[in-house]
Design an enzyme around this catalytic site. Structure first.
Site, PDB file in Angstrom:
ATOM      1  N   HIS A  63       1.033  -1.329   0.203  1.00 27.33           N
ATOM      2  CA  HIS A  63      -0.077  -0.112   0.103  1.00 27.33           C
ATOM      3  C   HIS A  63       0.740   1.112  -0.112  1.00 27.33           C
ATOM      4  O   HIS A  63       0.623   2.168  -0.624  1.00 27.33           O
ATOM      5  CB  HIS A  63      -0.913  -0.142   1.125  1.00 27.33           C
ATOM      6  CG  HIS A  63      -1.914   1.335   1.378  1.00 27.33           C
ATOM      7  ND1 HIS A  63      -3.124   1.104   0.576  1.00 27.33           N
ATOM      8  CD2 HIS A  63      -2.019   2.144   2.019  1.00 27.33           C
ATOM      9  CE1 HIS A  63      -3.685   2.147   0.846  1.00 27.33           C
ATOM     10  NE2 HIS A  63      -3.113   2.796   1.674  1.00 27.33           N
ATOM     11  N   LYS A 108      -7.309  14.206  -6.392  1.00 31.44           N
ATOM     12  CA  LYS A 108      -6.770  13.022  -6.214  1.00 31.44           C
ATOM     13  C   LYS A 108      -7.840  11.827  -5.884  1.00 31.44           C
ATOM     14  O   LYS A 108      -8.891  12.346  -5.289  1.00 31.44           O
ATOM     15  CB  LYS A 108      -5.649  12.725  -5.160  1.00 31.44           C
ATOM     16  CG  LYS A 108      -4.731  11.633  -5.216  1.00 31.44           C
ATOM     17  CD  LYS A 108      -3.937  11.391  -4.106  1.00 31.44           C
ATOM     18  CE  LYS A 108      -3.021  10.112  -4.075  1.00 31.44           C
ATOM     19  NZ  LYS A 108      -2.201  10.284  -2.715  1.00 31.44           N
ATOM     20  N   SER A 111      -8.261   4.587  -2.692  1.00 32.87           N
ATOM     21  CA  SER A 111      -9.088   3.367  -2.162  1.00 32.87           C
ATOM     22  C   SER A 111      -9.072   2.980  -0.740  1.00 32.87           C
ATOM     23  O   SER A 111      -8.348   3.607  -0.049  1.00 32.87           O
ATOM     24  CB  SER A 111      -8.693   2.057  -2.992  1.00 32.87           C
ATOM     25  OG  SER A 111      -7.332   1.684  -2.379  1.00 32.87           O
ATOM     26  N   HIS A 112     -10.317   2.700  -0.288  1.00 31.31           N
ATOM     27  CA  HIS A 112     -10.613   2.182   1.064  1.00 31.31           C
ATOM     28  C   HIS A 112     -11.446   0.981   0.994  1.00 31.31           C
ATOM     29  O   HIS A 112     -12.307   0.819   1.692  1.00 31.31           O
ATOM     30  CB  HIS A 112     -11.129   3.400   1.974  1.00 31.31           C
ATOM     31  CG  HIS A 112     -10.601   3.331   3.282  1.00 31.31           C
ATOM     32  ND1 HIS A 112     -10.908   3.537   4.521  1.00 31.31           N
ATOM     33  CD2 HIS A 112      -8.927   3.586   3.375  1.00 31.31           C
ATOM     34  CE1 HIS A 112      -9.940   3.887   5.471  1.00 31.31           C
ATOM     35  NE2 HIS A 112      -8.813   3.732   4.675  1.00 31.31           N
ATOM     36  N   GLN A 258     -10.103   2.090  10.854  1.00 30.42           N
ATOM     37  CA  GLN A 258      -9.897   3.294  11.671  1.00 30.42           C
ATOM     38  C   GLN A 258     -11.174   3.743  11.981  1.00 30.42           C
ATOM     39  O   GLN A 258     -12.005   3.435  11.348  1.00 30.42           O
ATOM     40  CB  GLN A 258      -9.127   4.454  10.731  1.00 30.42           C
ATOM     41  CG  GLN A 258      -7.688   4.022  10.194  1.00 30.42           C
ATOM     42  CD  GLN A 258      -7.894   3.072   8.637  1.00 30.42           C
ATOM     43  OE1 GLN A 258      -8.842   2.604   8.433  1.00 30.42           O
ATOM     44  NE2 GLN A 258      -6.734   3.586   7.808  1.00 30.42           N
ATOM     45  N   ASP A 286       0.141  14.981   5.880  1.00 25.03           N
ATOM     46  CA  ASP A 286      -1.032  14.137   6.542  1.00 25.03           C
ATOM     47  C   ASP A 286      -0.806  12.717   7.057  1.00 25.03           C
ATOM     48  O   ASP A 286       0.204  12.239   6.596  1.00 25.03           O
ATOM     49  CB  ASP A 286      -2.443  14.104   5.867  1.00 25.03           C
ATOM     50  CG  ASP A 286      -2.343  13.076   4.685  1.00 25.03           C
ATOM     51  OD1 ASP A 286      -1.347  12.991   3.906  1.00 25.03           O
ATOM     52  OD2 ASP A 286      -3.062  12.080   4.711  1.00 25.03           O
ATOM     53  N   GLU A 330      -3.229   4.108  12.799  1.00 19.32           N
ATOM     54  CA  GLU A 330      -3.728   5.005  11.678  1.00 19.32           C
ATOM     55  C   GLU A 330      -4.929   5.876  12.103  1.00 19.32           C
ATOM     56  O   GLU A 330      -5.755   6.087  11.394  1.00 19.32           O
ATOM     57  CB  GLU A 330      -4.015   4.170  10.409  1.00 19.32           C
ATOM     58  CG  GLU A 330      -2.985   3.488   9.744  1.00 19.32           C
ATOM     59  CD  GLU A 330      -3.090   2.786   8.570  1.00 19.32           C
ATOM     60  OE1 GLU A 330      -4.276   2.702   8.253  1.00 19.32           O
ATOM     61  OE2 GLU A 330      -1.996   2.009   8.310  1.00 19.32           O
ATOM     62  N   GLY A 555      -2.419   9.256  -7.984  1.00 20.59           N
ATOM     63  CA  GLY A 555      -3.441   8.176  -7.955  1.00 20.59           C
ATOM     64  C   GLY A 555      -3.018   7.124  -6.760  1.00 20.59           C
ATOM     65  O   GLY A 555      -2.308   7.506  -6.065  1.00 20.59           O
ATOM     66  N   SER A 558      -4.383  -0.168  -5.630  1.00 17.38           N
ATOM     67  CA  SER A 558      -5.146  -1.176  -4.590  1.00 17.38           C
ATOM     68  C   SER A 558      -4.953  -2.642  -5.140  1.00 17.38           C
ATOM     69  O   SER A 558      -5.703  -2.870  -6.025  1.00 17.38           O
ATOM     70  CB  SER A 558      -6.560  -0.959  -4.388  1.00 17.38           C
ATOM     71  OG  SER A 558      -7.151  -1.496  -3.308  1.00 17.38           O
TER      72      SER A 558
END
Length: 764
Positions: A63, A108, A111-112, A258, A286, A330, A555, A558
């Site tokens: 990742h 941008k 993915s999650h 998270q 961040d 996280e 970008g 994933s």
């Protein structure tokens, strides 16, 4: 703690104090293989401490390091078209482009996916929160979000578990932030059952001089962690969830997801913008995937090269957290800034005014080492560049999936087609009410599309449009598109077709396409068939962007999107950003002008491989996807942009999934006005083919000749097919005997009922 590095943080003297030097370290559980672990030992010249192992494990995860994709992603840079509009390219938190008048836009998509399967609400919510912070870290004010969602079959039990939570999470977080959700897509396919895709996009705006970078220059500058407290949520999320496939035990991974607090993030946005206005920040990052590990290593590696951090200074929600957990946490809504000593007091004052916890946790050094202490001992002493930029790079084996040949040879030509008006009518209604083409109002009504007051167009229109400058009307247009079935049949063409659709959607609003972001969703990179799909898709996208002259600005990749050994369809999701010189001249897709001429732009061919018709009616996937025609796409875009700018058109809608049939349905329902259509050629092909580089337009009275001239000059075929009016979709064309006849009529009320009943019936 297995071992510590005893050292004075101000010196380079290191001594190893190993409590249990023979105890095996859990590097496999942290996602590392034997070779990677031995490489860490070689870099350090010793056994890593458990804290150092934590850092390398997350920073070298798929990742964070892109270790399986990096060799292919280089094409986006190598083939990038020359443009002076690109202000910040790949490698930063988000790309930045110049849109004119001193304004810059950053956008941008990320993915999650895996967290959203494990815990749908928080997984989706923190996906939105994470991409918003990426945009904030570039110095921009976030102004809008979008999402691309994919689930298993609409009636599958797992979809009914995941879908409501994901939609609620996207809406709950974005709405609480006060950001409009201006578009996206919701797709259903059996291949996503057990592995949904949740891709979130954010766009922000700033002036050129306000751009920020993730760097830590200037020895002596202070490192400040600000935002929410650090807790146990999300520990190992990047290296575990994003690098694992799913099985029936996946719900046990819930602690790795998270937990978000959008109200804290809203305060954080306003706090950051005030810090930026007063020029108090030298560098900023961040905290998302890999948390403190990522922020410290990347900032240090991109700056002077060294940093000292006191982990005891990190504000905790849970005082029992060990240093490895602090590093890997996280927890959301956190940022890290580099601030010169003379500005620290003012930085803290602003944070306090916004009720944002802020703590100096370290300082920049020139040692080219990242040194961390905890309870009086030095537990980390590494070269940060080795964690941030020098992770393993793999050239994975590639070979086409074993079933690709048989899949491509199984063409839709053998499928029985509708042969008369009644069958055509039934097919139009069937498609209009199918999961992928039915109204997504149940989803989009949960999103605030107009908060902030600058949304000009939002779903279900072709693309989202946002006003940037009130006086001039300067604005942007964004579209997010993908088609996993096309990419399964031909990865190279499938990626180009996703780009083509997003490009066409942006131009259909009147905007000039300018830049691209992407989220590349694939199965396991350890599968040669998946890696072949990935390599071909990246090559196709890079080649198409080069041809169209629009750069990829950044970008996300994933991998490991599969259940057991079965991967999802390869699904590159492509975002295209365009610029409106004046959003007051935009056009939407609604038929509203009674008597307006309806014309079809572009060439229709018999193309049904991967089509919605074959998918919905026969659950068939085979053949080849529509032919890519980038020259025709560019020509069509130029005609649409010019015609809209000149005020020739009252409506524009691109043709894509479902072909002309679905385009007519959506435009009629959107405007509440029917149409009388006469189909040229074979009615079935004209209605349902998914040939690219096509659009349906409604022409303002008197504009027909000028439109024809524009089309002729650009080499774009134009065919008048009807007129807008009435309260039904009336279609005429060639009958079974070859004669012209009325084929069918569908009242708008019946169309609307078919189009709107599907999703609520499954989701409630």
């Amino acid at each position: 703690m297995e071992s510590s590095v005893k050292a004075d943080p101000g010196t380079d003297t290191v001594a190893i104090a190993a409590a249990s030097p023979d105890r095996p370290q859990p590097y496999v559980e942290l996602g590392m293989n034997d070779e990677e672990y031995q490489r860490v030992r070689h870099i350090l010249g010793r056994r890593p401490t458990s804290a150092e192992l934590a850092i390398y494990s997350v920073m070298w995860s798929e990742h964070c390091s892109y270790k399986s994709s990096k060799v292919h992603l280089r094409q986006f840079g190598d083939k990038a078209p020359k443009t002076d509009k690109l202000l910040v390219g790949m490698g930063e938190n988000a790309g930045v482009v110049d849109i004119g008048q001193g304004w810059a836009v950053t956008f941008k998509v990320e993915s999650h996916n895996h967290p959203s399967y494990v815990e749908p609400y928080q997984g989706a919510a923190t996906g939105v929160g994470g991409i918003v912070r990426d945009i904030m870290s570039m110095g921009a004010r976030p102004i809008a979000v979008m999402d691309s969602l994919r689930f298993g079959p609409a009636d599958a039990p797992d979809t009914q578990r995941v879908l409501p939570g994901v939609v609620a999470g996207v809406g709950g977080y974005g709405n609480s932030l006060g950001l409009p959700n201006i578009g996206g897509e919701t797709v259903f396919d059996a291949c996503y059952e057990g592995n949904p895709l949740v891709n979130a996009l954010c766009v922000g705006v700033m002036k050129h001089e306000d751009i920020k970078r993730a760097v830590a220059p200037g020895p002596g500058n202070k490192v400040i962690l600000f935002g929410a407290l650090t807790g146990p949520d999300g520990i190992g999320g990047a290296s575990v969830l994003a690098s694992a496939t799913f099985d029936e035990e996946s719900h046990t991974k819930r602690p790795s997801v998270q937990v978000g607090d959008p109200f804290m993030e809203k305060l954080l946005i306003e706090c950051c913008l005030e810090l930026f206005r007063e020029d108090l920040v030298v560098g900023i990052q961040d905290l998302g995937a890999a948390g403190v590990s990522c922020a410290t290593t990347e900032l240090a590696a991109a700056g002077t090269g060294g940093m000292y951090v006191d982990l005891d200074a990190v504000p905790l929600r849970d005082a029992t957290l060990r240093p490895e957990e602090i590093l890997m946490s996280e927890s959301q809504e956190r940022m890290m800034a580099v601030v010169s000593p003379d500005k620290v007091d003012r930085f803290m004052e602003i944070c306090a005014r916004w009720e944002i916890p802020a703590t100096v946790i370290g300082q920049v050094t020139d040692t080219r080492r990242l040194v961390m202490t905890w309870r009086g001992e030095t537990i980390v002493d590494i070269p940060p560049v080795t964690a941030a930029d020098e992770g393993p790079v793999y050239e994975r084996p590639l070979e086409p999936p074993h079933d690709l040949g048989s899949l491509q040879s199984d063409t839709p030509g053998r499928l029985t087609r509708p042969s008369n008006g009644d069958e055509l009518r039934r097919t139009v209604l069937w498609l209009a009410g199918s999961p992928n083409l039915a109204s997504k109002t149940w989803v989009t009504s949960q999103y605030d599309r107009y908060v902030l007051g600058n949304t000009v167009l939002a779903m279900p229109d072709n693309a989202g449009v946002v006003r940037i400058d009130d006086e001039s009307g300067l604005g942007i247009s964004l579209s997010l598109d993908g088609n996993g079935r096309y990419t399964r049949l031909d990865p190279y063409s499938g990626a180009q077709l996703a780009l083509s659709e997003a490009y066409r959607n942006v131009a259909a609003t009147g905007a000039r396409p300018l830049a691209v972001t992407n989220c590349l969703n694939f199965g396991s990179p350890e599968d040669p068939g998946v890696m072949w799909q990935f390599a071909r898709a990246v090559e196709g996208l890079a080649d198409a962007c080069q041809y169209l002259g629009i750069p990829v600005t950044g970008g996300n990749v994933s991998f490991y999107n599969q259940t057991g050994t079965t991967p999802i369809n390869p699904t590159p999701v492509i975002g295209v950003l365009g610029v409106h010189d004046d959003v007051r001249r935009r056009v939407d897709m609604a038929l509203t002008s009674d008597g307006a001429t309806i014309a079809l732009l572009g060439e229709t061919r018999e193309e049904f491989g991967g089509s919605e018709w074959a998918h919905v009616v026969y659950n068939h996937l085979g053949g080849l996807p529509p032919l890519v025609d980038l020259k025709a796409e560019a020509a069509l875009a130029s005609v649409m942009v010019t015609a809209i700018r000149e005020g020739l058109l009252t409506a524009v809608h691109d043709l894509s999934d479902g072909g002309l049939s679905q385009t007519l349905v959506e435009s009629c329902l959107r405007g509440g006005l029917g149409a009388r259509i006469t189909l040229p050629g074979d009615p079935f092909v004209t209605l349902f083919s998914e040939s690219v580089a096509r659009a349906m337009v409604a022409v303002r009275p008197g504009g027909e000749a000028r439109l024809a001239a524009l089309c002729e000059s650009a080499g774009v075929p134009v065919t008048q097919i009807g007129v807008a009016g009435g309260d039904a979709l009336n279609v005429a064309g060639r009958g079974p005997e070859g004669d012209q006849q009325e084929l069918f009529s569908i009242p708008l009320a019946e169309l609307r009922e078919a189009n709107e009943r599907m999703l609520p019936s499954y989701a409630n």
